[in-house]
Design an enzyme around this catalytic site. Structure first.
Site, PDB file in Angstrom:
ATOM      1  N   SER A 170     -93.383 -78.005  51.192  1.00 29.03           N
ATOM      2  CA  SER A 170     -93.800 -77.073  50.649  1.00 29.03           C
ATOM      3  C   SER A 170     -93.616 -76.039  49.574  1.00 29.03           C
ATOM      4  O   SER A 170     -94.267 -75.244  49.233  1.00 29.03           O
ATOM      5  CB  SER A 170     -94.111 -75.885  51.936  1.00 29.03           C
ATOM      6  OG  SER A 170     -92.649 -75.451  52.326  1.00 29.03           O
ATOM      7  N   CYS A 171     -92.265 -76.443  49.197  1.00 27.76           N
ATOM      8  CA  CYS A 171     -91.749 -75.839  47.974  1.00 27.76           C
ATOM      9  C   CYS A 171     -91.145 -76.567  47.046  1.00 27.76           C
ATOM     10  O   CYS A 171     -90.176 -77.491  47.576  1.00 27.76           O
ATOM     11  CB  CYS A 171     -90.765 -74.621  48.500  1.00 27.76           C
ATOM     12  SG  CYS A 171     -89.831 -73.658  47.391  1.00 27.76           S
ATOM     13  N   GLY A 172     -91.463 -76.591  45.736  1.00 29.79           N
ATOM     14  CA  GLY A 172     -90.688 -77.480  44.825  1.00 29.79           C
ATOM     15  C   GLY A 172     -89.779 -76.934  44.159  1.00 29.79           C
ATOM     16  O   GLY A 172     -89.018 -77.744  43.578  1.00 29.79           O
ATOM     17  N   CYS A 214     -87.618 -74.086  45.743  1.00 28.15           N
ATOM     18  CA  CYS A 214     -86.772 -73.642  46.671  1.00 28.15           C
ATOM     19  C   CYS A 214     -85.308 -74.062  46.666  1.00 28.15           C
ATOM     20  O   CYS A 214     -84.108 -73.442  47.027  1.00 28.15           O
ATOM     21  CB  CYS A 214     -87.394 -73.413  48.041  1.00 28.15           C
ATOM     22  SG  CYS A 214     -87.922 -74.788  48.665  1.00 28.15           S
TER      23      CYS A 214
END
Length: 289
Positions: free
Chosen positions: A114-116, A118
């Site tokens: 969901s997060c590239g 973080c």
């Protein structure tokens, strides 16, 4: 390693009525990226097009900018002592003269689907500089063509149609030049549980096909326009990013700074244009009207 997986579920109503049936779920597995045999990051992704994913990721990280920068990229680095190949490992060998990535920018532990960004070790690494001049791209796109892109993307989302659980990204390229009035051609579609992975897979495909920078191209995504997607588009030289859902404030601010056109809430009838709207052109009036 599976693209999808079937699972027995109980479909329930408020009255307690239960109907058991099989459901198809999107696959999600870890992928370890190694550079010259050294672990660089682990990302959660939907298996498939892994080489494209890793190539696009390296473009986004500023490690490579052309196909010639990669000597080899394959699953061969994942062969263990038993001789079996681990398809959740991809090893990259950079070409001679290409600098290895700064280990101070190495991603900590893993990147989630969901997060590239973080997992990025240093906040300074988030704001990368593209090798391509997006601001100088004189591309234009007709609004009627742009409004048609979400539906053209949706028609190609095979895994979403089976699972309802993946994001998608599509690359549309100009036909007849960056300022031509022709409808852009759909060049590549990729799906993944991670929206940033879907974009990396598209960019990686373009890199391996020798198409970077993607002058005049439109990147259409099935979700929202986040900071990381603006960054990935800029790193690949894409001048226009179109999203079905909302943009973030940081995404819009970065796009304004980089000279990238961002449109969002593109639902087929209307859209919101946030930055560098000079690239958007009204459709010509039909003769006789």
């Amino acid at each position: 390693m599976r693209l999808t997986k079937r699972w027995r579920v109980q479909r329930m109503t408020a009255s307690g009525l239960v109907h058991e049936r099989a459901d198809e779920l999107a696959g999600e597995e870890p992928l370890e990226v190694r550079i010259h045999g050294t672990p660089f990051t682990i990302t959660m992704r939907t298996p498939g097009n892994d080489v494209d994913l890793v190539a696009g990721f390296l473009v986004s990280e500023g490690v490579v900018r052309a196909e010639r920068d990669i000597a080899t990229i394959s699953h061969r680095g994942g062969i263990g002592a038993t001789g079996e190949r681990d398809y959740n490992v991809v090893d990259v060998r950079l070409a001679a003269g290409v600098d290895l990535p700064d280990t101070s920018l190495q991603r900590h532990v893993y990147t989630s689907s969901s997060c590239g960004v973080c997992g990025t070790a240093s906040i300074e690494a988030v704001h990368k500089v593209s090798a391509f001049d997006v601001a100088g791209d004189g591309a234009t796109v007709r609004l009627d063509h742009l409004l048609a892109l979400p539906e053209r993307l949706r028609a190609q989302q095979a895994v979403f149609g089976r699972t309802g659980g993946v994001h998608a990204a599509a690359l549309f390229v100009p036909v007849g030049g960056p300022t031509a009035q022709s409808e852009p051609r759909l060049a590549c579609v990729r799906e993944d549980v991670g929206r940033h992975n879907a974009v990396d897979k598209v960019v990686g495909w373009a890199l391996r096909d020798g198409l970077l920078p993607l002058r005049g191209a439109v990147l259409q995504v099935s979700g929202r326009a986040s900071f990381e997607l603006v960054q990935k588009a800029a790193m690949a030289g894409v001048p226009v990013l179109s999203a079905v859902s909302a943009p973030s404030a940081l995404a819009v601010e970065l796009a304004e700074e980089l000279g990238l056109t961002v449109v969002a809430f593109n639902r087929g009838e209307t859209l919101n244009a946030y930055t560098h709207t000079y690239r958007l052109q009204a459709a010509p009036t039909p003769p006789g009207l």
